[in-house]
Scaffold this motif. Structure first.
Motif, mmCIF file in Angstrom:
data_model
loop_
_atom_site.group_PDB
_atom_site.id
_atom_site.type_symbol
_atom_site.label_atom_id
_atom_site.label_comp_id
_atom_site.label_asym_id
_atom_site.label_seq_id
_atom_site.Cartn_x
_atom_site.Cartn_y
_atom_site.Cartn_z
ATOM 1 N N GLY A 177 0.816 -1.207 0.000
ATOM 2 C CA GLY A 177 0.000 0.000 0.000
ATOM 3 C C GLY A 177 0.849 1.255 0.000
ATOM 4 N N PHE A 178 1.915 1.248 0.795
ATOM 5 C CA PHE A 178 2.836 2.375 0.857
ATOM 6 C C PHE A 178 3.491 2.609 -0.506
ATOM 7 N N ILE A 179 4.014 1.546 -1.105
ATOM 8 C CA ILE A 179 4.709 1.670 -2.388
ATOM 9 C C ILE A 179 3.758 2.143 -3.484
ATOM 10 N N VAL A 180 2.624 1.467 -3.615
ATOM 11 C CA VAL A 180 1.674 1.797 -4.684
ATOM 12 C C VAL A 180 1.128 3.213 -4.514
ATOM 13 N N ALA A 181 0.707 3.550 -3.299
ATOM 14 C CA ALA A 181 0.111 4.875 -3.076
ATOM 15 C C ALA A 181 1.132 5.992 -3.260
ATOM 16 N N GLU A 182 2.333 5.811 -2.743
ATOM 17 C CA GLU A 182 3.339 6.880 -2.866
ATOM 18 C C GLU A 182 3.738 7.097 -4.321
ATOM 19 N N VAL A 183 3.910 6.018 -5.060
ATOM 20 C CA VAL A 183 4.252 6.169 -6.477
ATOM 21 C C VAL A 183 3.090 6.821 -7.235
ATOM 22 N N ALA A 184 1.865 6.360 -6.976
ATOM 23 C CA ALA A 184 0.696 6.941 -7.666
ATOM 24 C C ALA A 184 0.545 8.418 -7.334
ATOM 25 N N LEU A 185 0.701 8.778 -6.069
ATOM 26 C CA LEU A 185 0.578 10.185 -5.691
ATOM 27 C C LEU A 185 1.703 11.030 -6.285
ATOM 28 N N TYR A 186 2.878 10.451 -6.390
ATOM 29 C CA TYR A 186 3.991 11.179 -7.001
ATOM 30 C C TYR A 186 3.724 11.417 -8.489
ATOM 31 N N VAL A 187 3.162 10.404 -9.151
ATOM 32 C CA VAL A 187 2.858 10.526 -10.575
ATOM 33 C C VAL A 187 1.816 11.611 -10.820
ATOM 34 N N PRO A 220 13.464 18.368 1.367
ATOM 35 C CA PRO A 220 12.215 17.654 1.653
ATOM 36 C C PRO A 220 12.214 16.234 1.062
ATOM 37 N N LEU A 221 11.648 15.314 1.821
ATOM 38 C CA LEU A 221 11.573 13.926 1.358
ATOM 39 C C LEU A 221 10.543 13.797 0.241
ATOM 40 N N ARG A 222 10.960 13.176 -0.841
ATOM 41 C CA ARG A 222 10.065 12.927 -1.980
ATOM 42 C C ARG A 222 10.313 11.513 -2.490
ATOM 43 N N PRO A 223 9.329 10.897 -3.121
ATOM 44 C CA PRO A 223 9.500 9.530 -3.625
ATOM 45 C C PRO A 223 10.582 9.349 -4.691
ATOM 46 N N ASP A 224 11.151 10.414 -5.212
ATOM 47 C CA ASP A 224 12.243 10.259 -6.174
ATOM 48 C C ASP A 224 13.612 10.263 -5.482
ATOM 49 N N SER A 225 13.606 10.157 -4.159
ATOM 50 C CA SER A 225 14.835 10.181 -3.376
ATOM 51 C C SER A 225 15.042 8.848 -2.652
ATOM 52 N N PRO A 226 16.252 8.311 -2.656
ATOM 53 C CA PRO A 226 16.521 7.081 -1.892
ATOM 54 C C PRO A 226 16.286 7.275 -0.389
ATOM 55 N N THR A 227 16.507 8.490 0.096
ATOM 56 C CA THR A 227 16.285 8.772 1.516
ATOM 57 C C THR A 227 14.816 8.576 1.889
ATOM 58 N N PHE A 228 13.905 8.936 0.989
ATOM 59 C CA PHE A 228 12.480 8.743 1.227
ATOM 60 C C PHE A 228 12.170 7.264 1.420
ATOM 61 N N TRP A 229 12.709 6.419 0.544
ATOM 62 C CA TRP A 229 12.422 4.987 0.625
ATOM 63 C C TRP A 229 13.116 4.346 1.821
ATOM 64 N N PHE A 230 14.289 4.859 2.199
ATOM 65 C CA PHE A 230 14.946 4.381 3.408
ATOM 66 C C PHE A 230 14.113 4.729 4.641
ATOM 67 N N ALA A 231 13.610 5.966 4.678
ATOM 68 C CA ALA A 231 12.731 6.369 5.784
ATOM 69 C C ALA A 231 11.472 5.510 5.803
ATOM 70 N N GLY A 232 10.924 5.208 4.628
ATOM 71 C CA GLY A 232 9.756 4.336 4.545
ATOM 72 C C GLY A 232 10.051 2.938 5.057
ATOM 73 N N GLN A 233 11.236 2.424 4.740
ATOM 74 C CA GLN A 233 11.622 1.095 5.216
ATOM 75 C C GLN A 233 11.707 1.082 6.736
ATOM 76 N N LEU A 234 12.300 2.104 7.313
ATOM 77 C CA LEU A 234 12.366 2.185 8.776
ATOM 78 C C LEU A 234 10.967 2.278 9.378
ATOM 79 N N GLY A 235 10.081 3.023 8.720
ATOM 80 C CA GLY A 235 8.699 3.127 9.183
ATOM 81 C C GLY A 235 7.967 1.796 9.114
ATOM 82 N N LEU A 236 8.226 1.021 8.075
ATOM 83 C CA LEU A 236 7.593 -0.299 7.961
ATOM 84 C C LEU A 236 8.096 -1.245 9.051
ATOM 85 N N ILE A 237 9.373 -1.155 9.372
ATOM 86 C CA ILE A 237 9.904 -1.965 10.483
ATOM 87 C C ILE A 237 9.249 -1.527 11.789
ATOM 88 N N ALA A 238 9.095 -0.222 11.990
ATOM 89 C CA ALA A 238 8.407 0.277 13.191
ATOM 90 C C ALA A 238 6.972 -0.226 13.224
#
Length: 194
Positions: free
Chosen positions: A60-70, A149-167
């Motif tokens: 859901g995170f991956i699909v929604a973030e990519v769709a919203l970015y598009v 600012p964190l955006r889906p075109d940044s590796p930092t955004f996806w790293f932060a998302g990964q940490l959030g998913l672990i949380a």
């Protein structure tokens, strides 16, 4: 369920392979039955349930973030609630789709059964998982990684998302444990461990 474990590896990494090896493989349960242990242990039930909810949330995170970015919704422009609503609704939709595809038969009642199962069994765990993800993402956006600012075109955004998913995985564990203590059945009736 195999897709669930692949998605779990995306955000937990090698630890998910260990969880799969111990609790996810059907062979692990047939071996347990041969050794005289007919039921899946409590830890195995919790791991598979939280992993299933985590897969819904991660997808859901991956699909929604990519769709919203598009469609040009920028999370850096104070619209985090739009991202969070999209993530949550997409996670619940994916949960219903997983239950629908996994259920026998083909009819309108199959959709109703999938929806009611998600509401009864998975919605609370998905909600807690998502809340932990959103709390971490808010901290990441405002405190940990405020500039740029964190955006889906940044590796930092996806790293932060990964940490959030672990949380989210860690936060959902006590909720799943509480549900199991209440006698909630997480899994379909036809499992190798039954």
């Amino acid at each position: 369920m195999e897709l669930v474990w692949l998605v779990t590896v995306l955000y937990i990494g090698p630890a998910a392979v260990r969880l799969y090896w111990n609790w996810g493989r059907p062979e692990a349960f047939s071996r347990r039955r041969q050794e005289g242990q007919p039921r899946r242990p409590r830890r195995g039930i919790l791991v598979t349930h939280v992993s299933r909810c985590g897969a819904h949330c991660a997808l859901g995170f991956i699909v929604a973030e990519v769709a919203l970015y598009v469609v040009q919704v920028d999370p850096a422009q104070e619209t985090l609630w739009v991202d969070y609503a999209g993530d949550y609704l997409t996670a619940v939709t994916i949960a219903v789709l997983f239950r629908y595809v996994g259920a026998p038969g083909r009819s309108v009642t199959k959709v109703w059964r999938a929806l009611s199962t998600v509401v009864k069994v998975e919605l609370l765990t998905i909600t807690v998982f998502e809340l932990a993800l959103f709390v971490w993402l808010t901290l990441a956006h405002r405190v940990v990684f405020p500039e740029p600012p964190l955006r889906p075109d940044s590796p930092t955004f996806w790293f932060a998302g990964q940490l959030g998913l672990i949380a989210g995985f860690l936060a959902a564990w006590p909720t799943a444990s509480w549900q199991l203590r209440r006698g909630q059945r997480f899994e379909p009736h036809r499992l190798p461990s039954d």
